[in-house]
Enzyme design. Sequence first.
Site, PDB file in Angstrom:
ATOM      1  N   LYS A 283      -6.224 -15.185  21.488  1.00 26.97           N
ATOM      2  CA  LYS A 283      -6.933 -16.349  22.295  1.00 26.97           C
ATOM      3  C   LYS A 283      -6.876 -16.171  24.029  1.00 26.97           C
ATOM      4  O   LYS A 283      -5.667 -15.334  24.341  1.00 26.97           O
ATOM      5  CB  LYS A 283      -6.581 -17.744  21.698  1.00 26.97           C
TER       6      LYS A 283
ATOM      7  N   ASN B 214       2.599  -1.943  15.221  1.00 24.04           N
ATOM      8  CA  ASN B 214       2.569  -2.224  16.693  1.00 24.04           C
ATOM      9  C   ASN B 214       4.042  -2.395  17.264  1.00 24.04           C
ATOM     10  O   ASN B 214       4.128  -2.329  18.426  1.00 24.04           O
ATOM     11  CB  ASN B 214       2.099  -3.541  17.012  1.00 24.04           C
TER      12      ASN B 214
ATOM     13  N   GLY C 120       3.237  -9.993  22.805  1.00 21.27           N
ATOM     14  CA  GLY C 120       3.927 -10.514  23.981  1.00 21.27           C
ATOM     15  C   GLY C 120       3.265 -10.497  25.156  1.00 21.27           C
ATOM     16  O   GLY C 120       4.117 -10.446  26.282  1.00 21.27           O
TER      17      GLY C 120
ATOM     18  N   LEU D 156      -1.851 -13.294  24.965  1.00 25.33           N
ATOM     19  CA  LEU D 156      -3.244 -13.473  24.350  1.00 25.33           C
ATOM     20  C   LEU D 156      -2.866 -13.842  22.676  1.00 25.33           C
ATOM     21  O   LEU D 156      -3.968 -13.649  21.837  1.00 25.33           O
ATOM     22  CB  LEU D 156      -3.845 -11.954  24.392  1.00 25.33           C
TER      23      LEU D 156
ATOM     24  N   SER E 161      -0.815 -13.060  20.505  1.00 24.44           N
ATOM     25  CA  SER E 161      -0.356 -12.071  19.407  1.00 24.44           C
ATOM     26  C   SER E 161       0.405 -12.821  18.409  1.00 24.44           C
ATOM     27  O   SER E 161       0.239 -12.561  17.173  1.00 24.44           O
ATOM     28  CB  SER E 161       0.229 -10.827  19.990  1.00 24.44           C
ATOM     29  N   SER E 162       1.387 -13.721  18.694  1.00 24.68           N
ATOM     30  CA  SER E 162       2.153 -14.220  17.787  1.00 24.68           C
ATOM     31  C   SER E 162       1.410 -15.182  16.811  1.00 24.68           C
ATOM     32  O   SER E 162       1.702 -15.216  15.626  1.00 24.68           O
ATOM     33  CB  SER E 162       3.309 -15.074  18.406  1.00 24.68           C
TER      34      SER E 162
ATOM     35  N   ASP F  63      -2.346 -22.086  20.084  1.00 22.58           N
ATOM     36  CA  ASP F  63      -2.770 -20.859  19.673  1.00 22.58           C
ATOM     37  C   ASP F  63      -3.143 -20.725  18.284  1.00 22.58           C
ATOM     38  O   ASP F  63      -4.299 -19.954  18.126  1.00 22.58           O
ATOM     39  CB  ASP F  63      -1.470 -19.984  20.250  1.00 22.58           C
TER      40      ASP F  63
HETATM   41  N1  LIG Z   1       1.139  -6.959  15.779  1.00 29.12           N
HETATM   42  C1  LIG Z   1       2.280  -7.696  15.516  1.00 29.12           C
HETATM   43  N2  LIG Z   1       2.815  -7.344  14.407  1.00 29.12           N
HETATM   44  C2  LIG Z   1       4.428  -7.984  14.304  1.00 29.12           C
HETATM   45  N3  LIG Z   1       4.581  -9.002  15.158  1.00 29.12           N
HETATM   46  C3  LIG Z   1       3.953  -9.541  16.019  1.00 29.12           C
HETATM   47  C4  LIG Z   1       2.729  -8.946  16.204  1.00 29.12           C
HETATM   48  N4  LIG Z   1       1.959  -9.357  17.303  1.00 29.12           N
HETATM   49  C5  LIG Z   1       3.045 -10.494  17.595  1.00 29.12           C
HETATM   50  N5  LIG Z   1       4.068 -10.373  16.911  1.00 29.12           N
HETATM   51  C6  LIG Z   1       5.328 -11.417  16.857  1.00 29.12           C
HETATM   52  O1  LIG Z   1       5.006 -12.238  18.155  1.00 29.12           O
HETATM   53  C7  LIG Z   1       5.859 -12.121  19.091  1.00 29.12           C
HETATM   54  C8  LIG Z   1       5.321 -12.200  20.465  1.00 29.12           C
HETATM   55  O2  LIG Z   1       5.189 -13.636  20.694  1.00 29.12           O
HETATM   56  P1  LIG Z   1       4.753 -14.372  21.957  1.00 29.12           P
HETATM   57  O3  LIG Z   1       4.586 -15.840  21.719  1.00 29.12           O
HETATM   58  O4  LIG Z   1       6.341 -13.964  22.915  1.00 29.12           O
HETATM   59  O5  LIG Z   1       3.687 -13.663  22.826  1.00 29.12           O
HETATM   60  P2  LIG Z   1       2.075 -13.856  22.442  1.00 29.12           P
HETATM   61  O6  LIG Z   1       1.964 -14.444  21.344  1.00 29.12           O
HETATM   62  O7  LIG Z   1       1.478 -12.322  22.709  1.00 29.12           O
HETATM   63  O8  LIG Z   1       1.687 -14.565  24.133  1.00 29.12           O
HETATM   64  P3  LIG Z   1       1.349 -16.199  24.097  1.00 29.12           P
HETATM   65  O9  LIG Z   1       2.294 -16.907  23.338  1.00 29.12           O
HETATM   66  O10 LIG Z   1       1.822 -16.432  25.542  1.00 29.12           O
HETATM   67  O11 LIG Z   1      -0.040 -16.189  23.938  1.00 29.12           O
HETATM   68  C9  LIG Z   1       6.525 -10.624  19.007  1.00 29.12           C
HETATM   69  O12 LIG Z   1       7.855 -10.692  19.272  1.00 29.12           O
HETATM   70  C10 LIG Z   1       6.575 -10.398  17.419  1.00 29.12           C
HETATM   71  O13 LIG Z   1       7.587 -11.108  16.813  1.00 29.12           O
HETATM   72  C1  LIG Z   2       2.967 -21.674  27.057  1.00 31.38           C
HETATM   73  C2  LIG Z   2       1.784 -22.393  26.035  1.00 31.38           C
HETATM   74  O1  LIG Z   2       1.445 -23.528  26.607  1.00 31.38           O
HETATM   75  C3  LIG Z   2       0.518 -21.474  25.464  1.00 31.38           C
HETATM   76  C4  LIG Z   2       1.102 -20.031  25.017  1.00 31.38           C
HETATM   77  O2  LIG Z   2      -0.021 -19.179  24.872  1.00 31.38           O
HETATM   78  C5  LIG Z   2       2.918 -22.539  24.660  1.00 31.38           C
HETATM   79  C6  LIG Z   2       2.245 -23.545  23.536  1.00 31.38           C
HETATM   80  O3  LIG Z   2       1.023 -24.018  23.732  1.00 31.38           O
HETATM   81  O4  LIG Z   2       2.697 -23.334  22.588  1.00 31.38           O
HETATM   82 MG   LIG Z   3       2.493 -16.599  21.170  1.00 35.21          MG
END
Ligand SMILES: Nc1ncnc2c1ncn2[C@@H]1O[C@H](COP(=O)(O)OP(=O)(O)OP(=O)(O)O)[C@@H](O)[C@H]1O
Ligand SMILES: C[C@@](O)(CCO)CC(=O)[O-]
Ligand SMILES: [Mg+2]
Length: 397
Positions: A13, A55, A140, A143, A145-146, A204
Site C-alpha cells: 500500500k 526476501n 521495511g 509500502l 510489507s509487514s 495497512d
Molecule cells: N517478504 C517478507 N518476508 C518475511 N517477512 C517480512 C516480509 N516483508 C515484511 N516482513 C516483516 O515485516 C517487517 C517490516 O515491517 P515494517 O512495518 O517495519 O515495514 P513496512 O511494513 O515495509 O513499512 P510500513 O509499515 O511503513 O508500511 C520485517 O522486519 C519482517 O519482519
Molecule cells: C505509521 C503508520 O501510520 C503507517 C505505516 O504504514 C502506522 C500505522 O498506521 O499502523
Molecule cells: Mg509495516
Amino acid sequence: MQVTDLFVSAPGKAILHGEHAVVHGKVALAVSLNLRTYLRLKATTTGKVCINLPNIDTFYSWDLSELEQLISYSGGKKEEGKLLDAELVGRLRDFIGVTNGNLDTCSMASLSFLYIYISLFRSSELPSLEVTVWSELPTGAGLGSSAAYSVCLAAALLCASGAIPTPLKEWDHTARWCQEDLELINSWAFQGEMIIHGNPSGVDNAVGTWGGMLRFLAGKIIPLSRVPLLRILLTNTKVPRSTKVLVARVKDKINKFPSIMAPVLDSVDAISCTCEKVLSEMTCEPITGEHYNTLEELIDINQHHLNVMGVGHPALDTLCQVTLARGLHSKLTGAGGGGCGITLLRPETDSTVVQTTVQDLRDLGFDCWETSIGGPGVQQHSPVSVKEEILEVLNRY
Ligand SMILES: Nc1ncnc2c1ncn2[C@@H]1O[C@H](COP(=O)(O)OP(=O)(O)OP(=O)(O)O)[C@@H](O)[C@H]1O
Ligand SMILES: C[C@@](O)(CCO)CC(=O)[O-]
Ligand SMILES: [Mg+2]
C-alpha cells in the site's frame, strides 16, 4: 487434519495522507499497489513446520513436538479487552530467543508466523506444513510489507485450519473470499501487525485485505469506489527504518508536547478530509489544473507536518527538493524515517520530465519507478495465475 496446498497473495500500500496521525484516531487515505506478496502453503508429512522467507534470508524448521510444548504451557486465554494473548507471545519470545527490545527482521517475521499458526491450531492437532513467502515489495520501506505478509499468513493459515473455505473453484485463476471471511482474515492479520509494529492502526492490513483506495478512521474502513486515476511515482530512498520505532517516537513527542502536537494531528486529519473531497470532485466534474494544484499543496503541507512529528529524513528532503526542481511534489509514505516517498504526476506531466526525474533520483542511489495503484486485495491463486518468476521462487523450496 487434511491441509490443502494453496497459493495466496496480498498487495502493498501507499498512504496518500494520514500516516502516524491515524494511530491517534485521525483519518488516513490509503491505496493498494500493484506490488504484491505471495505465499505458498504446502502440506507435508515430515512432522515439522518450515518457513522459507528468502526476501529476508530466513529459513526455519521446527519439530511439531517442540511447538506442542508451547501450547500446553500457555493458558490459551486472551486478557479481557486485549487482542493479543500476551502469555503466548511471551512464550514464543523465549522460544525464539528474542528480548523485548529486539526488532530484528527474522525474529519479528517468525514470531508473527508462530503466533498465528499456534493460535489457530491450538485446539486441534498441529499440522505438518511448509510455508514459503516471496514479495515484490521492498521490506521495511513504507509500502506495507509487514501487512501484506501478515494478510497472506492469516488467509493461508485460516484456510488450512478450516476456519474459512478456499474460494478457488476448479476453473478459476484467482478468487476472493466473502466479506465475513475477509473480516476474519483482516483481524488475524492485525494481530500479526501488532507483533511486528507494536501499536498499529490497522490501515495497512485493511488495504492488504480489501485492496483499492480506502478511508480509515479508528478501525472503520470505508472503501472509496469513485476515485480518479492518479499517476504516482514511488521512490525508495533505501534508508532502513522500523515502523515500530517511528510509531513509538511520535507517541513520545505527543506525550511530551500534547498541546503542540494535537493541532498538528488535527491538521493532518483535515488534509486527509480535504484530499478525499477533491478526489471525489474529480470524479464528478471535469478535472482542472486547480484540482491538481490543491492536491500538490496538500502534499507539501503534510510533508512539513511529518517533519514536525520527527519522522522525516535528509534523504526524504532530497527527494522533495529534486522532484520540486522539476515542478513535482512529494511526501514520505508509510512510517517515514527513510524508506519510500510518493510523487504526484499531473496528467499533463511530460514523459521526458518523468524520465529525467527518475534518472535524477536513480543517480542519487534511490530506486524509482512509476506505479499503478488500486490492485485487488487478498486473493487465492491457481498456480498458472502466479507470475512465472514468482512461481519459480515459491517452488524452489
Ligand atoms: N517478504 C517478507 N518476508 C518475511 N517477512 C517480512 C516480509 N516483508 C515484511 N516482513 C516483516 O515485516 C517487517 C517490516 O515491517 P515494517 O512495518 O517495519 O515495514 P513496512 O511494513 O515495509 O513499512 P510500513 O509499515 O511503513 O508500511 C520485517 O522486519 C519482517 O519482519
Ligand atoms: C505509521 C503508520 O501510520 C503507517 C505505516 O504504514 C502506522 C500505522 O498506521 O499502523
Ligand atoms: Mg509495516
